[in-house]
Design a protein around this motif. Structure first.
Motif, PDB file in Angstrom:
ATOM      1  N   ILE A  67       0.866  -1.325   0.106  1.00 49.34           N
ATOM      2  CA  ILE A  67      -0.048   0.132  -0.029  1.00 49.34           C
ATOM      3  C   ILE A  67       0.899   1.240  -0.060  1.00 49.34           C
ATOM      4  N   GLY A  68       2.052   1.088   0.648  1.00 47.46           N
ATOM      5  CA  GLY A  68       2.917   2.401   0.657  1.00 47.46           C
ATOM      6  C   GLY A  68       3.441   2.718  -0.339  1.00 47.46           C
ATOM      7  N   GLU A  69       3.764   1.388  -1.338  1.00 50.15           N
ATOM      8  CA  GLU A  69       4.680   1.742  -2.439  1.00 50.15           C
ATOM      9  C   GLU A  69       3.620   2.253  -3.611  1.00 50.15           C
ATOM     10  N   ILE A  70       2.340   1.915  -3.654  1.00 47.18           N
ATOM     11  CA  ILE A  70       1.240   2.317  -4.335  1.00 47.18           C
ATOM     12  C   ILE A  70       1.037   3.749  -4.047  1.00 47.18           C
ATOM     13  N   ALA A  71       0.908   4.059  -2.792  1.00 53.09           N
ATOM     14  CA  ALA A  71       0.532   5.573  -2.582  1.00 53.09           C
ATOM     15  C   ALA A  71       1.738   6.704  -2.767  1.00 53.09           C
ATOM     16  N   ALA A  72       3.044   5.860  -2.916  1.00 47.93           N
ATOM     17  CA  ALA A  72       4.078   6.666  -3.490  1.00 47.93           C
ATOM     18  C   ALA A  72       4.348   6.560  -5.055  1.00 47.93           C
ATOM     19  N   ASP A  74       4.311   6.638  -9.108  1.00 44.52           N
ATOM     20  CA  ASP A  74       4.190   7.207 -10.215  1.00 44.52           C
ATOM     21  C   ASP A  74       2.682   7.820 -10.770  1.00 44.52           C
ATOM     22  N   GLU A  75       2.225   9.160 -10.427  1.00 40.90           N
ATOM     23  CA  GLU A  75       0.801   9.488 -10.902  1.00 40.90           C
ATOM     24  C   GLU A  75       0.585   9.207 -12.240  1.00 40.90           C
ATOM     25  N   ALA A  76       1.439   9.321 -13.105  1.00 38.82           N
ATOM     26  CA  ALA A  76       1.145   9.167 -14.423  1.00 38.82           C
ATOM     27  C   ALA A  76       1.066   7.814 -14.924  1.00 38.82           C
ATOM     28  N   LEU A  77       1.430   6.883 -14.196  1.00 40.46           N
ATOM     29  CA  LEU A  77       1.333   5.409 -14.722  1.00 40.46           C
ATOM     30  C   LEU A  77      -0.131   4.924 -14.486  1.00 40.46           C
ATOM     31  N   PRO A  78      -0.588   3.995 -15.616  1.00 37.66           N
ATOM     32  CA  PRO A  78      -1.712   3.137 -15.307  1.00 37.66           C
ATOM     33  C   PRO A  78      -1.735   2.410 -14.152  1.00 37.66           C
ATOM     34  N   PRO A  79      -3.074   2.287 -13.518  1.00 36.25           N
ATOM     35  CA  PRO A  79      -3.042   1.680 -12.052  1.00 36.25           C
ATOM     36  C   PRO A  79      -2.360  -0.146 -12.126  1.00 36.25           C
ATOM     37  N   LEU A  80      -2.482  -0.756 -13.314  1.00 35.45           N
ATOM     38  CA  LEU A  80      -1.834  -2.010 -13.274  1.00 35.45           C
ATOM     39  C   LEU A  80      -0.450  -1.897 -12.970  1.00 35.45           C
ATOM     40  N   ASP A  81       0.509  -0.797 -13.742  1.00 37.77           N
ATOM     41  CA  ASP A  81       1.686  -0.589 -13.829  1.00 37.77           C
ATOM     42  C   ASP A  81       2.004  -0.342 -12.292  1.00 37.77           C
ATOM     43  N   VAL A  83       0.815  -1.000  -9.604  1.00 36.06           N
ATOM     44  CA  VAL A  83       0.583  -2.262  -8.557  1.00 36.06           C
ATOM     45  C   VAL A  83       1.792  -3.099  -8.943  1.00 36.06           C
ATOM     46  N   MET A  84       2.040  -3.458 -10.212  1.00 33.08           N
ATOM     47  CA  MET A  84       3.308  -4.379 -10.523  1.00 33.08           C
ATOM     48  C   MET A  84       4.577  -3.732  -9.869  1.00 33.08           C
ATOM     49  N   ARG A  85       4.860  -2.333 -10.146  1.00 33.62           N
ATOM     50  CA  ARG A  85       5.967  -2.013  -9.497  1.00 33.62           C
ATOM     51  C   ARG A  85       6.012  -2.156  -8.051  1.00 33.62           C
ATOM     52  N   ALA A  86       4.957  -1.778  -7.459  1.00 28.64           N
ATOM     53  CA  ALA A  86       4.898  -2.039  -5.903  1.00 28.64           C
ATOM     54  C   ALA A  86       5.098  -3.590  -5.593  1.00 28.64           C
ATOM     55  N   LEU A  87       4.672  -4.649  -6.371  1.00 26.68           N
ATOM     56  CA  LEU A  87       4.777  -5.853  -6.131  1.00 26.68           C
ATOM     57  C   LEU A  87       6.268  -6.278  -6.088  1.00 26.68           C
ATOM     58  N   GLU A  88       6.836  -5.495  -7.487  1.00 22.73           N
ATOM     59  CA  GLU A  88       8.333  -5.975  -7.423  1.00 22.73           C
ATOM     60  C   GLU A  88       9.160  -5.533  -6.652  1.00 22.73           C
ATOM     61  N   ALA A  89       8.826  -4.206  -6.019  1.00 22.39           N
ATOM     62  CA  ALA A  89       9.725  -3.596  -4.926  1.00 22.39           C
ATOM     63  C   ALA A  89       9.423  -4.497  -3.602  1.00 22.39           C
ATOM     64  N   VAL A  90       8.646  -4.995  -3.352  1.00 17.97           N
ATOM     65  CA  VAL A  90       8.337  -5.914  -2.371  1.00 17.97           C
ATOM     66  C   VAL A  90       8.922  -7.225  -2.202  1.00 17.97           C
ATOM     67  N   ALA A  91       8.895  -7.622  -3.655  1.00 18.71           N
ATOM     68  CA  ALA A  91       9.548  -8.975  -3.929  1.00 18.71           C
ATOM     69  C   ALA A  91      10.921  -8.942  -3.318  1.00 18.71           C
ATOM     70  N   ALA A 133      -6.309   1.421  -2.242  1.00 18.64           N
ATOM     71  CA  ALA A 133      -5.282   2.128  -2.407  1.00 18.64           C
ATOM     72  C   ALA A 133      -5.284   2.857  -3.987  1.00 18.64           C
ATOM     73  N   LEU A 134      -5.555   2.118  -4.756  1.00 15.98           N
ATOM     74  CA  LEU A 134      -5.883   2.711  -6.151  1.00 15.98           C
ATOM     75  C   LEU A 134      -7.015   3.815  -6.250  1.00 15.98           C
ATOM     76  N   ARG A 135      -8.086   3.503  -5.591  1.00 14.94           N
ATOM     77  CA  ARG A 135      -9.156   4.445  -5.341  1.00 14.94           C
ATOM     78  C   ARG A 135      -8.704   5.715  -4.730  1.00 14.94           C
ATOM     79  N   ALA A 136      -7.904   5.604  -3.806  1.00 19.63           N
ATOM     80  CA  ALA A 136      -7.337   6.728  -2.837  1.00 19.63           C
ATOM     81  C   ALA A 136      -6.611   7.670  -3.612  1.00 19.63           C
TER      82      ALA A 136
END
Lengths: 197, 197
Positions: A67-72, A74-81, A83-91, A133-136
């Motif tokens: 959730i922290g990664e999603i909140a931080a 890039d605002e210009a990215l589509p929602p799926l991207d 979330v995927m970047r957040a999952l990669e960082a957390v991985a 988190a995406l809706r927020a």
């Protein structure tokens, strides 16, 4: 909220996994788990509400990190991207160094319907938290739900590969590969106009 | 195996839904459910192993129907299309005429974590059964797993829309729409060559 003690949580989970393997989930007591881990029942119940939760000790930290990664993100990215970047960082942060434990944990969960149902419940709750988190961030609710669901399916596909015996690639690298597999499975939209020749 | 009694199963499920709504899942007894349904406890336990299972009375029939459709499906079709056609056929046969009950059932399940975990477990078991049916047709195991997972996510998206208040379109028509939404969410593969100008 108890203070975060990574050592204790990891030791309790490792002890629980060993014991569930050796004698089954039902027959294992919390007393045996803390004895094996060299800790006290008080420490156990500081971290977990019951015996089943010992295998899900990282789920709330995992959710907070994502959730922290999603909140931080890039605002210009589509929602799926996002979330995927957040999952990669957390991985990298939470999974890559503990592949053997995660693999063992999956095997024990798969062998026990009671644990599997709990795992699926955590998975559904995390999907809902990601959509929230995406809706927020101001995203469309339906797009948020779809992006969260697709990303969590990609994560499941990637985890399945990452925990396979002999697999050595990093989870971070298996995540985009899982997304490509899902794209290939969905194929081309039959109602879309044909590609130019 | 007990004989199939569609009337009894539907009446028991309807009575259980009413009572779970009125007084909660925990506080409702099997005796109350059979009394409300005008049936006997013997009939209840001919159909269900316990109180929780009463809301999942159709899950084994659902699985058999879907597996049967897949086994009979066109051999030339890709695995995802085979599963989607099976889900569309079963949507007409098992769901379309009982939208109000299904909507009610979803609301009760969502309000009760114990029922939600069971629902998720049934969903995972059905996904695995679909993958097995695709493998039995001679399909690649990984492709079978991916097709089953994507189809079940599409079904979840379609069910969510179909049970929304005011929605009147048929589930059969919402299934391909769900697949298109998933395609749109996944978007274009960034590593694929660009489309010709």
């Amino acid at each position: 909220m108890p203070r975060w003690k990574p050592g204790a949580v990891d030791r309790l989970q490792a002890a629980a996994l060993e014991l569930f393997d050796e004698q089954g989930f039902e027959r294992t007591t919390v007393a045996e788990i803390v004895q094996r881990a060299g800790l006290t029942q008080r420490t156990f119940f500081n971290h977990f509400s019951d015996k089943r939760e010992v295998l899900f000790g990282l789920s709330s930290e995992l959710q907070q990190e994502i959730i922290g990664e999603i909140a931080a993100g890039d605002e210009a990215l589509p929602p799926l991207d996002v979330v995927m970047r957040a999952l990669e960082a957390v991985a990298d942060k939470m999974f890559e160094h503990r592949r053997a434990v995660v693999r063992h944990r999956y095997a024990v969960i798969a062998a026990n319907p009671e644990l599997l149902e709990r795992e699926l419940g955590k998975h559904a709750a995390l999907t809902e938290a990601i959509a929230a988190a995406l809706r927020a961030r101001g995203g469309d609710p339906e797009a948020a739900y779809l992006a969260a669901s697709v990303a969590m399916l990609a994560q499941q596909v990637a985890f399945r590969a990452w925990t396979r015996p002999g697999e050595t690639r990093a989870l971070r690298d298996l995540l985009p590969e899982a997304l490509s597999s899902l794209r290939a499975t969905l194929g081309h939209d039959p109602e879309a106009p044909p590609l130019p020749a």
